[in-house]
Design a protein around this motif. Structure first.
Motif, PDB file in Angstrom:
ATOM      1  N   LEU A  33       1.811  -5.928 -11.069  1.00 29.53           N
ATOM      2  CA  LEU A  33       0.917  -5.646 -12.193  1.00 29.53           C
ATOM      3  C   LEU A  33       0.038  -4.434 -11.926  1.00 29.53           C
ATOM      4  N   GLN A  34      -0.342  -4.225 -10.694  1.00 26.39           N
ATOM      5  CA  GLN A  34      -1.153  -3.046 -10.393  1.00 26.39           C
ATOM      6  C   GLN A  34      -0.329  -1.763 -10.488  1.00 26.39           C
ATOM      7  N   VAL A  35       0.955  -1.852 -10.202  1.00 27.26           N
ATOM      8  CA  VAL A  35       1.849  -0.725 -10.446  1.00 27.26           C
ATOM      9  C   VAL A  35       1.931  -0.439 -11.941  1.00 27.26           C
ATOM     10  N   LEU A  36       2.086  -1.506 -12.747  1.00 22.46           N
ATOM     11  CA  LEU A  36       2.104  -1.335 -14.195  1.00 22.46           C
ATOM     12  C   LEU A  36       0.839  -0.648 -14.685  1.00 22.46           C
ATOM     13  N   GLU A  37      -0.305  -1.060 -14.159  1.00 23.65           N
ATOM     14  CA  GLU A  37      -1.569  -0.455 -14.584  1.00 23.65           C
ATOM     15  C   GLU A  37      -1.576   1.048 -14.315  1.00 23.65           C
ATOM     16  N   GLU A  38      -1.100   1.458 -13.138  1.00 21.35           N
ATOM     17  CA  GLU A  38      -1.055   2.887 -12.809  1.00 21.35           C
ATOM     18  C   GLU A  38      -0.140   3.642 -13.772  1.00 21.35           C
ATOM     19  N   ARG A  67       0.835  -1.205   0.000  1.00 24.68           N
ATOM     20  CA  ARG A  67       0.000   0.000   0.000  1.00 24.68           C
ATOM     21  C   ARG A  67       0.873   1.260   0.000  1.00 24.68           C
ATOM     22  N   ASP A  68       1.962   1.221   0.740  1.00 20.24           N
ATOM     23  CA  ASP A  68       2.894   2.350   0.727  1.00 20.24           C
ATOM     24  C   ASP A  68       3.532   2.508  -0.655  1.00 20.24           C
ATOM     25  N   LEU A  69       3.853   1.378  -1.270  1.00 22.93           N
ATOM     26  CA  LEU A  69       4.417   1.397  -2.612  1.00 22.93           C
ATOM     27  C   LEU A  69       3.456   2.058  -3.591  1.00 22.93           C
ATOM     28  N   MET A  70       2.175   1.707  -3.516  1.00 24.66           N
ATOM     29  CA  MET A  70       1.206   2.273  -4.441  1.00 24.66           C
ATOM     30  C   MET A  70       1.045   3.776  -4.209  1.00 24.66           C
ATOM     31  N   THR A  71       1.133   4.201  -2.969  1.00 23.32           N
ATOM     32  CA  THR A  71       1.089   5.636  -2.694  1.00 23.32           C
ATOM     33  C   THR A  71       2.255   6.350  -3.364  1.00 23.32           C
ATOM     34  N   LEU A  72       3.455   5.747  -3.264  1.00 20.58           N
ATOM     35  CA  LEU A  72       4.638   6.303  -3.920  1.00 20.58           C
ATOM     36  C   LEU A  72       4.430   6.392  -5.423  1.00 20.58           C
ATOM     37  N   VAL A  73       3.898   5.325  -6.014  1.00 19.60           N
ATOM     38  CA  VAL A  73       3.691   5.289  -7.463  1.00 19.60           C
ATOM     39  C   VAL A  73       2.720   6.383  -7.889  1.00 19.60           C
ATOM     40  N   ARG A  74       1.625   6.528  -7.172  1.00 22.00           N
ATOM     41  CA  ARG A  74       0.628   7.532  -7.547  1.00 22.00           C
ATOM     42  C   ARG A  74       1.184   8.951  -7.417  1.00 22.00           C
ATOM     43  N   GLU A  75       1.975   9.181  -6.393  1.00 22.63           N
ATOM     44  CA  GLU A  75       2.599  10.499  -6.243  1.00 22.63           C
ATOM     45  C   GLU A  75       3.566  10.770  -7.393  1.00 22.63           C
ATOM     46  N   LEU A  76       4.368   9.758  -7.747  1.00 26.79           N
ATOM     47  CA  LEU A  76       5.319   9.912  -8.847  1.00 26.79           C
ATOM     48  C   LEU A  76       4.586  10.158 -10.167  1.00 26.79           C
ATOM     49  N   VAL A  77       3.515   9.425 -10.397  1.00 26.84           N
ATOM     50  CA  VAL A  77       2.725   9.580 -11.619  1.00 26.84           C
ATOM     51  C   VAL A  77       2.170  10.998 -11.728  1.00 26.84           C
ATOM     52  N   GLU A  78       1.566  11.483 -10.634  1.00 26.66           N
ATOM     53  CA  GLU A  78       0.949  12.809 -10.660  1.00 26.66           C
ATOM     54  C   GLU A  78       1.989  13.915 -10.830  1.00 26.66           C
ATOM     55  N   ARG A  79       3.183  13.698 -10.297  1.00 28.86           N
ATOM     56  CA  ARG A  79       4.214  14.735 -10.317  1.00 28.86           C
ATOM     57  C   ARG A  79       5.077  14.685 -11.574  1.00 28.86           C
ATOM     58  N   GLU A  80       5.435  13.468 -12.026  1.00 31.69           N
ATOM     59  CA  GLU A  80       6.465  13.330 -13.051  1.00 31.69           C
ATOM     60  C   GLU A  80       5.970  12.868 -14.414  1.00 31.69           C
ATOM     61  N   ILE A  81       4.819  12.233 -14.488  1.00 31.50           N
ATOM     62  CA  ILE A  81       4.411  11.609 -15.750  1.00 31.50           C
ATOM     63  C   ILE A  81       3.190  12.275 -16.363  1.00 31.50           C
TER      64      ILE A  81
END
Length: 402
Positions: free
Chosen positions: A79-84, A19-33
């Motif tokens: 795989l859920q990280v890939l989806e994000e 869950r912490d990993l997914m939070t990191l991914v979503r923050e990175l996506v919103e900020r960098e991608i």
């Protein structure tokens, strides 16, 4: 008052770490991608800096063992990280999937010495990989590949690396290589024996090796930021210490890798479909005609309901297959089903998203047309959906009579 429209996907994450990993991914996506995704794709820019950032963040190594720098995450999480990532920009989500595919042969079939020497840099050292199986004349019939690796006289034995000085010379052309010309390493399948699948061997080839060159990238209808190119091997010499697995084992290694890779494509497809659904929801709940939001009209509401159902069904299917893989159970049929269903669903959902946006959906001012163009390739890569049906049918009814 209830707010309608897109909302974050509720994830099936088994641990607090995930869950912490997914939070990191979503923050990175919103900020960098997300902020520059449309502009970067339109310009056809390859996001090398983003892949470097993902490597530094541990997101290029998620499904591999922490013994060599991997994230030690189950496929259910990876795989859920890939989806994000794919929902934000398919070039990046698919690129991570391809990199993971390129690491598979070494991680699964390399010797302990090979893994210790190469995996840490591949998983967390900023390197980016590619996978070389298809050729101009062998796509779906991958076992017909003709790129040949010839061992010099006095080379090592079939399975031992104890002797030194064994050299393989590779000649031929690979096609449809994602990251072709920009990758730091390539997992290459080449013929070392007679015709058929038993004459194929896997090699780990550096991207800057002498004799390896890339053609101009293909001009594609989508994923313009992701280079896809032919690779030419002209007397490329690699030591036997870069052979992965035994001679003749390469095709089995390739099929094993593709089972997992197809789950990656399925997750990416659902990411694109979710992004298209979110765009359609946002537009139809705000666009007004005849004095009310167009989402009020039953014909459009039913389209949205069908789109959401396909997205949820696809997600459930790829996660079910991932849990089989994580449990060490066979999942070849389920991976083929997930790839088939999720990519077909992505094509339907993105097409409907364009329709729901009307004329705006056909313009580049909105991302729906990009999602539609990108979804198409997912029905083709890592085994066309016709091949997935062949795989599924063979598991159900046995091999075809000939």
């Amino acid at each position: 008052m209830t707010e309608y429209g897109p909302r974050p996907v509720e994830r099936s994450l088994p641990t607090e770490e995930a869950r912490d990993l997914m939070t990191l991914v979503r923050e990175l996506v919103e900020r960098e991608i997300k902020p520059t995704a449309a502009e970067e794709e339109a310009a056809g820019r390859f996001p090398r800096e983003t892949f470097t950032l993902l490597s530094e963040s541990g997101l290029l190594s998620l499904p591999y063992s922490d013994e060599f720098g991997g994230g030690d995450q189950p496929y259910e999480v990876y795989l859920q990280v890939l989806e994000e990532l794919a929902a934000a920009r398919l070039t990046i989500g698919l690129g991570v999937s391809v990199h993971t595919l390129a690491c598979h042969a070494l991680a699964g079939y390399g010797t302990k010495e090979q893994r210790a020497e190469h995996l840490p840099a591949m998983l967390g050292g900023g390197l980016l990989g590619a996978y070389c199986l298809s050729e101009p004349s062998s796509g779906s019939d991958a076992a017909a590949l003709t790129t040949r690796a010839t061992r010099e006289e006095g080379g090592t034995s079939r399975s031992s690396r104890a002797e030194s000085g064994g050299i393989w010379t590779i000649n031929g052309t690979k096609a449809w290589t994602t990251h072709g010309g920009v990758a730091d390493f390539y997992t290459v399948l080449a013929r070392t024996g007679g015709a058929g699948p038993r004459g194929i061997t896997a090699f780990l080839v550096p991207g800057d090796i002498e004799g390896l060159s890339a053609a101009q990238p293909e001009r594609k209808m989508g994923m313009k930021g992701s280079p896809t190119a032919q690779l030419h091997f002209d007397d490329v010499r690699v030591p036997d210490s870069r052979r992965l697995g035994d001679e003749g084992q390469g095709f089995a290694i390739a099929l094993d890798a593709l089972d997992s890779g197809r789950l990656g494509i399925a997750a990416c497809a659902i990411g694109v479909a979710q992004a298209a659904l979110d765009e359609a929801l946002s537009y139809t709940t705000q666009r007004r005609q005849f004095g009310r939001p167009i989402a009020d009209f039953q014909g459009l509401r039913f389209m949205l309901a069908d789109m959401a159902t396909q997205v949820e069904a696809g997600r459930a299917l790829y996660l079910s297959a991932a849990r089989l893989r994580d449990a060490g159970r066979p999942f070849t049929k389920e991976a083929a089903m997930a790839k088939l269903f999720c990519t077909d669903a992505a094509m339907r959902v993105t097409t409907d998203a364009v329709q729901l946006l009307g004329g705006y959906g056909y313009t580049q001012d909105f991302p729906a047309e990009r999602y539609m163009r990108e979804a198409k390739v997912l029905q083709i890569v890592e085994g066309t959906n016709q091949i997935q049906r062949v795989v599924i049918a063979r598991h159900l009814a046995g091999p075809e009579s000939r």
